[in-house]
Design an enzyme around this catalytic site. Sequence first.
Site, PDB file in Angstrom:
ATOM      1  N   LYS A   1       0.838  -1.212   0.000  1.00 28.00           N
ATOM      2  CA  LYS A   1       0.000   0.000   0.000  1.00 28.00           C
ATOM      3  C   LYS A   1       0.866   1.251   0.000  1.00 28.00           C
ATOM      4  CE  LYS A   1      -2.424  -2.693  -0.462  1.00 28.00           C
ATOM      5  NZ  LYS A   1      -2.523  -4.157  -0.383  1.00 28.00           N
TER       6      LYS A   1
ATOM      7  N   GLY B   1       8.869 -22.114  16.146  1.00 30.28           N
ATOM      8  CA  GLY B   1       8.231 -22.801  17.261  1.00 30.28           C
ATOM      9  C   GLY B   1       7.819 -24.182  16.776  1.00 30.28           C
TER      10      GLY B   1
ATOM     11  N   GLY C   1      -0.741 -14.351 -13.359  1.00 28.67           N
ATOM     12  CA  GLY C   1      -1.845 -14.327 -12.395  1.00 28.67           C
ATOM     13  C   GLY C   1      -2.456 -12.945 -12.299  1.00 28.67           C
ATOM     14  N   ALA C   2      -3.715 -12.815 -12.753  1.00 25.94           N
ATOM     15  CA  ALA C   2      -4.412 -11.518 -12.684  1.00 25.94           C
ATOM     16  C   ALA C   2      -5.270 -11.461 -11.433  1.00 25.94           C
ATOM     17  CB  ALA C   2      -5.274 -11.313 -13.935  1.00 25.94           C
TER      18      ALA C   2
ATOM     19  N   ILE D   1      -2.709  -9.594  -6.117  1.00 22.57           N
ATOM     20  CA  ILE D   1      -1.326  -9.099  -6.159  1.00 22.57           C
ATOM     21  C   ILE D   1      -0.977  -8.646  -7.578  1.00 22.57           C
ATOM     22  CG2 ILE D   1       1.113  -9.760  -5.905  1.00 22.57           C
ATOM     23  CD1 ILE D   1       0.342 -11.532  -3.589  1.00 22.57           C
TER      24      ILE D   1
ATOM     25  N   SER E   1       2.317 -14.446  -9.297  1.00 15.77           N
ATOM     26  CA  SER E   1       1.338 -14.208  -8.218  1.00 15.77           C
ATOM     27  C   SER E   1       0.113 -15.059  -8.531  1.00 15.77           C
ATOM     28  CB  SER E   1       0.990 -12.722  -8.141  1.00 15.77           C
ATOM     29  OG  SER E   1       0.674 -12.211  -9.427  1.00 15.77           O
TER      30      SER E   1
ATOM     31  N   HIS F   1     -23.119  16.149   2.889  1.00 19.39           N
ATOM     32  CA  HIS F   1     -23.017  16.597   1.495  1.00 19.39           C
ATOM     33  C   HIS F   1     -21.958  17.683   1.400  1.00 19.39           C
ATOM     34  CE1 HIS F   1     -24.169  17.675  -2.551  1.00 19.39           C
ATOM     35  NE2 HIS F   1     -24.157  18.935  -2.175  1.00 19.39           N
TER      36      HIS F   1
HETATM   37  P1  FAD Z   1       1.331 -14.201   8.360  1.00 19.18           P
HETATM   38  O1  FAD Z   1       1.133 -12.745   8.267  1.00 19.18           O
HETATM   39  O2  FAD Z   1       1.867 -14.917   7.182  1.00 19.18           O
HETATM   40  O3  FAD Z   1       2.265 -14.443   9.604  1.00 19.18           O
HETATM   41  C1  FAD Z   1       2.772 -15.699   9.947  1.00 19.18           C
HETATM   42  C2  FAD Z   1       4.063 -15.502  10.731  1.00 19.18           C
HETATM   43  O4  FAD Z   1       4.425 -16.744  11.302  1.00 19.18           O
HETATM   44  C3  FAD Z   1       5.246 -15.066   9.880  1.00 19.18           C
HETATM   45  O5  FAD Z   1       5.955 -14.034  10.532  1.00 19.18           O
HETATM   46  C4  FAD Z   1       6.120 -16.321   9.798  1.00 19.18           C
HETATM   47  O6  FAD Z   1       7.498 -16.035   9.704  1.00 19.18           O
HETATM   48  C5  FAD Z   1       5.822 -16.952  11.143  1.00 19.18           C
HETATM   49  N1  FAD Z   1       6.037 -18.390  11.209  1.00 19.18           N
HETATM   50  C6  FAD Z   1       5.730 -19.353  10.313  1.00 19.18           C
HETATM   51  N2  FAD Z   1       6.004 -20.581  10.790  1.00 19.18           N
HETATM   52  C7  FAD Z   1       6.514 -20.391  12.031  1.00 19.18           C
HETATM   53  C8  FAD Z   1       6.973 -21.263  13.051  1.00 19.18           C
HETATM   54  N3  FAD Z   1       6.942 -22.589  12.920  1.00 19.18           N
HETATM   55  N4  FAD Z   1       7.440 -20.712  14.176  1.00 19.18           N
HETATM   56  C9  FAD Z   1       7.463 -19.374  14.367  1.00 19.18           C
HETATM   57  N5  FAD Z   1       7.024 -18.502  13.438  1.00 19.18           N
HETATM   58  C10 FAD Z   1       6.558 -19.006  12.295  1.00 19.18           C
HETATM   59  N6  FAD Z   1      -4.449  -8.754   3.310  1.00 19.18           N
HETATM   60  C11 FAD Z   1      -5.301  -7.733   3.563  1.00 19.18           C
HETATM   61  O7  FAD Z   1      -6.243  -7.906   4.335  1.00 19.18           O
HETATM   62  N7  FAD Z   1      -5.142  -6.508   2.981  1.00 19.18           N
HETATM   63  C12 FAD Z   1      -4.136  -6.260   2.123  1.00 19.18           C
HETATM   64  O8  FAD Z   1      -4.020  -5.145   1.617  1.00 19.18           O
HETATM   65  C13 FAD Z   1      -3.229  -7.303   1.830  1.00 19.18           C
HETATM   66  N8  FAD Z   1      -2.205  -7.087   0.977  1.00 19.18           N
HETATM   67  C14 FAD Z   1      -1.320  -8.096   0.737  1.00 19.18           C
HETATM   68  C15 FAD Z   1      -0.293  -7.857  -0.170  1.00 19.18           C
HETATM   69  C16 FAD Z   1       0.609  -8.851  -0.457  1.00 19.18           C
HETATM   70  C17 FAD Z   1       1.720  -8.557  -1.440  1.00 19.18           C
HETATM   71  C18 FAD Z   1       0.497 -10.118   0.191  1.00 19.18           C
HETATM   72  C19 FAD Z   1       1.489 -11.205  -0.071  1.00 19.18           C
HETATM   73  C20 FAD Z   1      -0.530 -10.372   1.083  1.00 19.18           C
HETATM   74  C21 FAD Z   1      -1.453  -9.367   1.362  1.00 19.18           C
HETATM   75  N9  FAD Z   1      -2.526  -9.569   2.231  1.00 19.18           N
HETATM   76  C22 FAD Z   1      -3.416  -8.558   2.471  1.00 19.18           C
HETATM   77  C23 FAD Z   1      -2.727 -10.865   2.911  1.00 19.18           C
HETATM   78  C24 FAD Z   1      -2.191 -10.806   4.358  1.00 19.18           C
HETATM   79  O9  FAD Z   1      -0.839 -10.444   4.339  1.00 19.18           O
HETATM   80  C25 FAD Z   1      -2.392 -12.155   5.040  1.00 19.18           C
HETATM   81  O10 FAD Z   1      -3.718 -12.572   4.927  1.00 19.18           O
HETATM   82  C26 FAD Z   1      -2.020 -12.058   6.511  1.00 19.18           C
HETATM   83  O11 FAD Z   1      -0.690 -11.639   6.677  1.00 19.18           O
HETATM   84  C27 FAD Z   1      -2.234 -13.399   7.211  1.00 19.18           C
HETATM   85  O12 FAD Z   1      -1.895 -13.279   8.555  1.00 19.18           O
HETATM   86  P2  FAD Z   1      -1.404 -14.534   9.413  1.00 19.18           P
HETATM   87  O13 FAD Z   1      -1.170 -14.006  10.791  1.00 19.18           O
HETATM   88  O14 FAD Z   1      -2.326 -15.660   9.235  1.00 19.18           O
HETATM   89  O15 FAD Z   1      -0.017 -14.985   8.768  1.00 19.18           O
HETATM   90  P1  NAI Z   2      -5.115 -14.644  -6.176  1.00 23.36           P
HETATM   91  O1  NAI Z   2      -5.717 -15.909  -5.724  1.00 23.36           O
HETATM   92  O2  NAI Z   2      -5.761 -13.365  -5.849  1.00 23.36           O
HETATM   93  O3  NAI Z   2      -4.942 -14.676  -7.761  1.00 23.36           O
HETATM   94  C1  NAI Z   2      -4.191 -15.652  -8.408  1.00 23.36           C
HETATM   95  C2  NAI Z   2      -4.522 -15.617  -9.880  1.00 23.36           C
HETATM   96  O4  NAI Z   2      -3.585 -16.422 -10.553  1.00 23.36           O
HETATM   97  C3  NAI Z   2      -5.910 -16.176 -10.199  1.00 23.36           C
HETATM   98  O5  NAI Z   2      -6.592 -15.284 -11.039  1.00 23.36           O
HETATM   99  C4  NAI Z   2      -5.604 -17.510 -10.857  1.00 23.36           C
HETATM  100  O6  NAI Z   2      -6.580 -17.893 -11.797  1.00 23.36           O
HETATM  101  C5  NAI Z   2      -4.274 -17.211 -11.531  1.00 23.36           C
HETATM  102  N1  NAI Z   2      -3.458 -18.390 -11.812  1.00 23.36           N
HETATM  103  C6  NAI Z   2      -3.273 -19.490 -11.043  1.00 23.36           C
HETATM  104  N2  NAI Z   2      -2.434 -20.355 -11.646  1.00 23.36           N
HETATM  105  C7  NAI Z   2      -2.058 -19.789 -12.826  1.00 23.36           C
HETATM  106  C8  NAI Z   2      -1.202 -20.190 -13.877  1.00 23.36           C
HETATM  107  N3  NAI Z   2      -0.548 -21.348 -13.854  1.00 23.36           N
HETATM  108  N4  NAI Z   2      -1.068 -19.363 -14.947  1.00 23.36           N
HETATM  109  C9  NAI Z   2      -1.712 -18.158 -14.982  1.00 23.36           C
HETATM  110  N5  NAI Z   2      -2.550 -17.746 -14.007  1.00 23.36           N
HETATM  111  C10 NAI Z   2      -2.713 -18.537 -12.934  1.00 23.36           C
HETATM  112  O7  NAI Z   2      -3.608 -14.710  -5.623  1.00 23.36           O
HETATM  113  P2  NAI Z   2      -2.488 -13.613  -5.455  1.00 23.36           P
HETATM  114  O8  NAI Z   2      -2.712 -12.457  -6.352  1.00 23.36           O
HETATM  115  O9  NAI Z   2      -1.212 -14.372  -5.529  1.00 23.36           O
HETATM  116  O10 NAI Z   2      -2.712 -13.126  -3.973  1.00 23.36           O
HETATM  117  C11 NAI Z   2      -2.730 -14.067  -2.914  1.00 23.36           C
HETATM  118  C12 NAI Z   2      -3.648 -13.655  -1.850  1.00 23.36           C
HETATM  119  O11 NAI Z   2      -3.050 -12.612  -1.058  1.00 23.36           O
HETATM  120  C13 NAI Z   2      -4.966 -13.045  -2.306  1.00 23.36           C
HETATM  121  O12 NAI Z   2      -5.898 -14.003  -2.689  1.00 23.36           O
HETATM  122  C14 NAI Z   2      -5.398 -12.344  -1.066  1.00 23.36           C
HETATM  123  O13 NAI Z   2      -5.956 -13.274  -0.181  1.00 23.36           O
HETATM  124  C15 NAI Z   2      -4.088 -11.817  -0.517  1.00 23.36           C
HETATM  125  N6  NAI Z   2      -3.910 -10.419  -0.933  1.00 23.36           N
HETATM  126  C16 NAI Z   2      -4.836  -9.504  -0.548  1.00 23.36           C
HETATM  127  C17 NAI Z   2      -4.725  -8.197  -0.927  1.00 23.36           C
HETATM  128  C18 NAI Z   2      -5.786  -7.235  -0.535  1.00 23.36           C
HETATM  129  O14 NAI Z   2      -6.584  -7.576   0.327  1.00 23.36           O
HETATM  130  N7  NAI Z   2      -5.842  -6.055  -1.123  1.00 23.36           N
HETATM  131  C19 NAI Z   2      -3.602  -7.726  -1.743  1.00 23.36           C
HETATM  132  C20 NAI Z   2      -2.707  -8.786  -2.130  1.00 23.36           C
HETATM  133  C21 NAI Z   2      -2.862 -10.074  -1.709  1.00 23.36           C
END
Ligand code: FAD
Ligand code: NAI
Length: 473
Positions: free
Chosen positions: A56, A120, A189-190, A193, A277, A452
């Site tokens: 973000k 852990g 992947g559209a 991400i 992605s 408004h």
């Molecule tokens: P995580 O955030 O993955 O945290 C897990 C933690 O556990 C990590 O620090 C890892 O190192 C640690 N861990 C793993 N195994 C062990 C172990 N055995 N012992 C100790 N530590 C361990 N979601 C949104 O809602 N809004 C967004 O805008 C958004 N944007 C995103 C953008 C990107 C590029 C990505 C990749 C994801 C995004 N997400 C977004 C998704 C969001 O990041 C995840 O849904 C969220 O972080 C999940 O939280 P969690 O606590 O389950 O796991």
């Molecule tokens: P995604 O599940 O959103 O999208 C993956 C896309 O890749 C799908 O459209 C799928 O059809 C396509 N795909 C899968 N296999 C493929 C292949 N072999 N060739 C071409 N296309 C293929 O997954 P993404 O973008 O990786 O994000 C992961 C997750 O992270 C999201 O689903 C969301 O939960 C979280 N996230 C949330 C955000 C937010 O809340 N704003 C921002 C970024 C991530």
Amino acid sequence: MDTYDVLVIGGGPGGYVAAIRAAQLGFSVACVDAYSRDGKPSLGGTCLNIGCIPSKALLDSSEKFELLSHEYADHGITVEGAKIDLAKMLGRKAGVVDKLTGGVAYLFKKNKIKSYHGYGKLTRQDGDGWVVQIGFEGQASSEVKAKHVIVATGSNPRSLPLASFGGNIVENSGALEFSEVPKRLGVIGAGVIGVELGSVWRRLGAQVTVLEALPGFLLPADPAVSKEALKQFQKQGLDFHFSVNITEVKDNGTSVSVTYTEKDQSVTAEFDKLIVSIGRVPNTFGLGGENVGLELDERGFVKIDAHYRTNLANVYAIGDVVGGAMLAHKAEDEGVAVAELIAGQAGHVNYDVIPWVIYTSPEIAWAGLTEQAAKDRGLNVKTGQFPFSANGRALGHGDPRGFVKVVADANTDKVLGVHMVGPNVSELIAEAVTLMEFGGSAEDLGRTVHAHPTLSEAVKEAAMGVGKMAIHL
Ligand code: FAD
Ligand code: NAI
């Protein structure tokens, strides 16, 4: 051996929130997290370190550049020679991440939560508790004991079998760190991400090609929303190819070539960088689940019941590692709920109204059922839709793209879903979520006074539209 009432494994949004709520409820709590950034422990998991927050920050920086370069002229503001200092932009993003991850460490101290750095690993049951080994492979480890264990180990990016990550082929963390703007950027992947990070680099000057396996785009969204979003993204220059089948990916050191079939033709495209992605997979690495018989489902998610209980006594799991919407706010709310359940309270998450937000331009947001999903459930629905082009504030901003759509039950008028694409809808969706949480009707929303001129009037008007009462349409 240090002993706690609750040990949380994983310090992401699910884990750190569970730890804080458990401490508030009077438990002695520890959290073990393995993540390191620049060689130092950094709490906050994927979301704060390499996900929600840094993406973000870059979306905001790149949007400011885009507005300055292309949009402000309409407001009578021209700026000659706008330039990007990418190192500074990335540095600002790192600063935001530092502030927030440091904030979690501060909250842990404030709530007297002991923080451990390492993996852990569940090892054995001992009396009424679990013994968890803490450390990194090949290094000295220690053991702690806890009566209750919450697994919140999150998820990892899914890789293409044809192309492992490395070099010019990156997943989300690499895509947040390019040291220069790639001229030609490929995205496989559209999904969420793909469109968010594809937008960042396009705004900064990359030519972005998005290759998607499915014929559709953002499939869980209302089709009217995804259609409008696609139109806008294509207008901005994102080059989408749907229904493609990737057959070969080769990193040549200086570039990546991707071969795919599209409409029965084989095409090879050359990119400077490739973001893969294609979704995320549960992370149970280093958890030791196999030692203690922790049950996973066929896709590797930790199996839980409605109260986040795994098959092991007093071991719970939440967040991305249990599946469902992989969103930070879903993980956080599960963190609160599981701590309350452990305390004998009625912790609960309403999965029917988890908001989704995609932070592109225009933004996309929805919560609840789409019109089609409601019909598929046999419900009789009516809808109201209002365009931002008829909203005074959106016109004032200079961003009248998109609309708000409200889906309501035709018999009861209860709002079933709200779908938006347009300016600042990431903030507007909260009103809809609150209304749905209270079981409100479209008329309740439509008869609520909205200031408004605000963008929120589009939500009110869409709700009024359900009863054919929209005024400004
Ligand atoms: P995580 O955030 O993955 O945290 C897990 C933690 O556990 C990590 O620090 C890892 O190192 C640690 N861990 C793993 N195994 C062990 C172990 N055995 N012992 C100790 N530590 C361990 N979601 C949104 O809602 N809004 C967004 O805008 C958004 N944007 C995103 C953008 C990107 C590029 C990505 C990749 C994801 C995004 N997400 C977004 C998704 C969001 O990041 C995840 O849904 C969220 O972080 C999940 O939280 P969690 O606590 O389950 O796991
Ligand atoms: P995604 O599940 O959103 O999208 C993956 C896309 O890749 C799908 O459209 C799928 O059809 C396509 N795909 C899968 N296999 C493929 C292949 N072999 N060739 C071409 N296309 C293929 O997954 P993404 O973008 O990786 O994000 C992961 C997750 O992270 C999201 O689903 C969301 O939960 C979280 N996230 C949330 C955000 C937010 O809340 N704003 C921002 C970024 C991530």
